[in-house]
Design a protein around this motif. Structure first.
Motif, PDB file in Angstrom:
ATOM      1  N   GLU A  71      81.297  21.108 -55.239  1.00 20.30           N
ATOM      2  CA  GLU A  71      82.825  20.365 -55.898  1.00 20.30           C
ATOM      3  C   GLU A  71      83.762  21.494 -56.920  1.00 20.30           C
ATOM      4  N   VAL A  72      83.213  22.571 -57.179  1.00 24.01           N
ATOM      5  CA  VAL A  72      83.747  24.362 -57.628  1.00 24.01           C
ATOM      6  C   VAL A  72      84.233  24.538 -56.790  1.00 24.01           C
ATOM      7  N   ILE A  73      84.212  25.270 -55.542  1.00 22.30           N
ATOM      8  CA  ILE A  73      84.628  25.507 -54.212  1.00 22.30           C
ATOM      9  C   ILE A  73      85.996  24.983 -54.109  1.00 22.30           C
ATOM     10  N   ASP A  74      85.950  23.494 -53.590  1.00 28.52           N
ATOM     11  CA  ASP A  74      86.560  22.605 -53.656  1.00 28.52           C
ATOM     12  C   ASP A  74      87.562  22.780 -54.743  1.00 28.52           C
ATOM     13  N   ARG A  75      87.705  22.690 -56.032  1.00 27.76           N
ATOM     14  CA  ARG A  75      88.460  22.662 -57.099  1.00 27.76           C
ATOM     15  C   ARG A  75      89.079  24.731 -57.312  1.00 27.76           C
ATOM     16  N   LEU A  76      88.567  24.874 -56.816  1.00 23.40           N
ATOM     17  CA  LEU A  76      89.161  26.418 -57.076  1.00 23.40           C
ATOM     18  C   LEU A  76      89.993  26.893 -56.098  1.00 23.40           C
ATOM     19  N   LEU A  77      89.536  26.355 -54.284  1.00 21.75           N
ATOM     20  CA  LEU A  77      90.723  26.595 -53.829  1.00 21.75           C
ATOM     21  C   LEU A  77      91.723  25.394 -53.679  1.00 21.75           C
ATOM     22  N   ASP A  78      91.525  24.955 -54.942  1.00 20.04           N
ATOM     23  CA  ASP A  78      93.527  23.860 -54.506  1.00 20.04           C
ATOM     24  C   ASP A  78      93.775  24.517 -56.024  1.00 20.04           C
ATOM     25  N   ARG A  97      82.015  24.985 -44.785  1.00 21.50           N
ATOM     26  CA  ARG A  97      82.773  25.407 -44.341  1.00 21.50           C
ATOM     27  C   ARG A  97      84.126  24.940 -44.029  1.00 21.50           C
ATOM     28  N   GLU A  98      84.100  23.471 -43.831  1.00 19.08           N
ATOM     29  CA  GLU A  98      85.424  22.787 -43.921  1.00 19.08           C
ATOM     30  C   GLU A  98      86.460  22.929 -44.903  1.00 19.08           C
ATOM     31  N   THR A  99      85.861  22.487 -46.096  1.00 16.47           N
ATOM     32  CA  THR A  99      87.088  23.062 -47.298  1.00 16.47           C
ATOM     33  C   THR A  99      87.879  24.355 -47.075  1.00 16.47           C
ATOM     34  N   ILE A 100      86.487  25.323 -46.829  1.00 14.76           N
ATOM     35  CA  ILE A 100      86.905  26.757 -46.864  1.00 14.76           C
ATOM     36  C   ILE A 100      88.579  26.451 -45.473  1.00 14.76           C
ATOM     37  N   ALA A 101      87.971  26.705 -44.351  1.00  9.90           N
ATOM     38  CA  ALA A 101      88.566  26.539 -43.325  1.00  9.90           C
ATOM     39  C   ALA A 101      90.325  25.771 -43.776  1.00  9.90           C
ATOM     40  N   ARG A 102      90.552  24.759 -44.260  1.00  9.20           N
ATOM     41  CA  ARG A 102      91.233  23.561 -44.194  1.00  9.20           C
ATOM     42  C   ARG A 102      92.324  24.447 -45.655  1.00  9.20           C
ATOM     43  N   LYS A 103      91.358  24.522 -46.383  1.00  9.06           N
ATOM     44  CA  LYS A 103      91.838  25.156 -47.792  1.00  9.06           C
ATOM     45  C   LYS A 103      92.371  27.042 -47.698  1.00  9.06           C
ATOM     46  N   GLY A 104      91.477  27.915 -47.516  1.00 11.92           N
ATOM     47  CA  GLY A 104      91.640  28.904 -47.410  1.00 11.92           C
ATOM     48  C   GLY A 104      91.715  29.571 -46.548  1.00 11.92           C
ATOM     49  N   LEU A 105      91.185  30.747 -46.376  1.00 17.79           N
ATOM     50  CA  LEU A 105      90.264  31.688 -44.910  1.00 17.79           C
ATOM     51  C   LEU A 105      88.897  32.304 -45.585  1.00 17.79           C
ATOM     52  N   SER A 106      87.947  32.629 -44.681  1.00 18.97           N
ATOM     53  CA  SER A 106      87.055  32.736 -44.724  1.00 18.97           C
ATOM     54  C   SER A 106      86.734  33.897 -44.363  1.00 18.97           C
ATOM     55  N   VAL A 107      86.264  35.417 -44.860  1.00 15.96           N
ATOM     56  CA  VAL A 107      85.769  36.268 -44.410  1.00 15.96           C
ATOM     57  C   VAL A 107      84.136  36.946 -44.559  1.00 15.96           C
ATOM     58  N   TRP A 108      83.550  37.729 -44.196  1.00 17.38           N
ATOM     59  CA  TRP A 108      82.587  37.940 -44.278  1.00 17.38           C
ATOM     60  C   TRP A 108      82.520  38.879 -43.918  1.00 17.38           C
ATOM     61  N   LEU A 109      81.231  39.345 -45.402  1.00 20.94           N
ATOM     62  CA  LEU A 109      81.303  40.730 -45.492  1.00 20.94           C
ATOM     63  C   LEU A 109      80.090  41.616 -44.795  1.00 20.94           C
ATOM     64  N   ASP A 110      79.642  41.636 -44.072  1.00 25.31           N
ATOM     65  CA  ASP A 110      78.741  41.791 -42.946  1.00 25.31           C
ATOM     66  C   ASP A 110      78.057  43.144 -43.338  1.00 25.31           C
ATOM     67  N   ALA A 111      76.833  42.739 -43.998  1.00 24.26           N
ATOM     68  CA  ALA A 111      75.905  44.192 -44.365  1.00 24.26           C
ATOM     69  C   ALA A 111      74.728  44.024 -43.827  1.00 24.26           C
ATOM     70  N   GLU A 112      74.366  45.004 -43.196  1.00 24.15           N
ATOM     71  CA  GLU A 112      72.822  44.920 -42.205  1.00 24.15           C
ATOM     72  C   GLU A 112      71.391  44.584 -43.729  1.00 24.15           C
ATOM     73  N   LEU A 113      70.773  44.271 -43.101  1.00 23.69           N
ATOM     74  CA  LEU A 113      68.994  44.451 -43.770  1.00 23.69           C
ATOM     75  C   LEU A 113      69.305  45.483 -45.132  1.00 23.69           C
ATOM     76  N   ASP A 114      69.124  46.540 -44.304  1.00 24.40           N
ATOM     77  CA  ASP A 114      68.511  47.506 -45.643  1.00 24.40           C
ATOM     78  C   ASP A 114      69.027  47.557 -45.957  1.00 24.40           C
ATOM     79  N   LEU A 115      70.598  47.101 -45.711  1.00 20.30           N
ATOM     80  CA  LEU A 115      71.629  47.726 -47.049  1.00 20.30           C
ATOM     81  C   LEU A 115      71.468  46.688 -48.043  1.00 20.30           C
TER      82      LEU A 115
END
Length: 186
Positions: A71-78, A97-115
């Motif tokens: 609910e919060v993510i949907d509201r913040l994306l508006d 994922r669907e809400t983000i794809a429709r209203k925003g752009l997702s960026v994955w900060l890809d950090a490896e497990l040890d980090l």
């Protein structure tokens, strides 16, 4: 990016990834670089509930928390385009994922497990790591979540030697390649 460059953000950027990937710290730095607001879905949930995430998990359970999170993510994306940091589990839900794809752009900060482990070990603020073997729990979460994070629109790899601003610059560079999202102001 060149100092003094002004950008117009057309959609909210949603930073996704594991706990410890730097979503909040990088998000704040990126928002400052772009001159846009920074939002954190966990902070907004805590304000609305007047409780910490850990307390919500303990009192109401993860399912209740995830419903409020959506609910919060949907509201913040508006709202006005901004940088939005979401909790590590938020992007796992297809609804989010669907809400983000429709209203925003997702960026994955890809950090490896040890980090990730080096950043979260010894912290008591991660309810999912309150187990007998937290590193093993983190590994299991990591292995289960990476395939879903890989569905993000943009992937930016984290490196141990990056300072927060270095990582923010990497995200900014990735976004600058997307004129549908980030446009240089004249």
């Amino acid at each position: 990016m060149a100092a003094g460059k002004r950008w117009k953000l057309k959609k909210t950027i949603v930073l996704v990834g594991m706990m410890g990937a730097g979503k909040t710290a990088v998000g704040r730095a990126l928002a400052a670089r772009l001159g846009v607001p920074f939002l954190d879905s966990d902070v907004e949930i805590e304000k609305a509930a007047n409780m910490t995430i850990a307390e919500i998990f303990q009192r109401d359970g993860e399912q209740f928390f995830r419903a409020r999170e959506s609910e919060v993510i949907d509201r913040l994306l508006d709202a006005t385009p901004a940088i939005l940091s979401v909790g590590g589990g938020a992007f796992l839900a297809q609804r989010n994922r669907e809400t983000i794809a429709r209203k925003g752009l997702s960026v994955w900060l890809d950090a490896e497990l040890d980090l990730l482990w080096s950043r979260v070990k010894g912290k008591n603020t991660r309810p999912l790591l309150r187990t007998a073997h937290p590193r093993e729990t983190l590994r299991e979460l990591y292995e289960a979540r990476v395939p879903l994070y890989a569905l993000a629109d943009v992937r930016v790899e984290a490196h141990r030697d990056y300072a927060i601003d270095d990582m923010a610059a990497q995200v900014e560079a990735a976004l600058a390649a997307r004129p549908d999202i980030l446009e240089e102001e004249k």
